[in-house]
Scaffold this motif. Sequence first.
Motif, short mmCIF file in Angstrom:
data_model
loop_
_atom_site.label_atom_id
_atom_site.label_comp_id
_atom_site.label_asym_id
_atom_site.label_seq_id
_atom_site.Cartn_x
_atom_site.Cartn_y
_atom_site.Cartn_z
N UNK A 21 0.81 -1.20 0.00
CA UNK A 21 0.00 0.00 0.00
C UNK A 21 0.85 1.26 0.00
N UNK A 22 0.19 2.41 -0.14
CA UNK A 22 0.91 3.68 -0.25
C UNK A 22 1.69 4.04 1.01
N UNK A 23 2.83 4.68 0.79
CA UNK A 23 3.66 5.20 1.88
C UNK A 23 4.28 6.52 1.44
N UNK A 24 4.58 7.38 2.40
CA UNK A 24 5.32 8.59 2.09
C UNK A 24 6.81 8.27 2.14
N UNK A 56 7.97 8.85 -12.95
CA UNK A 56 8.08 9.36 -14.32
C UNK A 56 7.93 8.24 -15.35
N UNK A 57 8.45 7.05 -15.04
CA UNK A 57 8.36 5.95 -16.00
C UNK A 57 7.11 5.09 -15.81
N UNK A 58 6.24 5.50 -14.88
CA UNK A 58 4.93 4.87 -14.75
C UNK A 58 4.84 3.69 -13.80
N UNK A 59 5.87 3.44 -13.00
CA UNK A 59 5.81 2.32 -12.06
C UNK A 59 5.17 2.72 -10.73
N UNK A 60 5.16 4.02 -10.45
CA UNK A 60 4.53 4.56 -9.24
C UNK A 60 3.63 5.72 -9.63
N UNK A 61 2.69 6.01 -8.75
CA UNK A 61 1.92 7.26 -8.83
C UNK A 61 1.96 7.87 -7.43
N UNK A 75 3.38 7.58 -2.19
CA UNK A 75 3.63 6.84 -3.41
C UNK A 75 2.94 5.49 -3.34
N UNK A 76 2.46 5.02 -4.49
CA UNK A 76 1.88 3.68 -4.57
C UNK A 76 2.20 3.07 -5.91
N UNK A 77 2.17 1.73 -5.93
CA UNK A 77 2.46 1.00 -7.16
C UNK A 77 1.34 1.17 -8.17
#
Length: 113
Positions: A21-24, A56-61, A75-77
């Motif tokens: 899950x998302x983490x800072x 930037x390469x789309x692996x994270x948002x 950030x998350x996958x």
Amino acid sequence: MRTDAVRGHLDGLLLSVLEDGPLHGYAIITAVQERSEGALELRKGTVYPALNRLERIGLLRSTWQTAGERRRRCYELTDAGRRGLATERTAWREFTTAIGAVLNPAPEPGNAT
């Protein structure tokens, strides 16, 4: 552990701690340190540029979240990030198998040691 030991594996480490899950950013650094039982200490100057590149390469948002008075980027996958993590894991297994075969060779039949 030497800092350069992580070189080449940073993406996999970052993607892995984000799998649940998302983490800072600071939580990502802490998760790597905790999972490695303190053996890996990543620097902010290494992690944040890597997170930006992976986004930037789309692996994270990422999204901005507010915690009290503080805004943090979480950030998350992405789906591509999950596929990238699977690729990183496969590459890691292949790498460790090859290194293990060199550092710990199996005894040849008939040559008991």
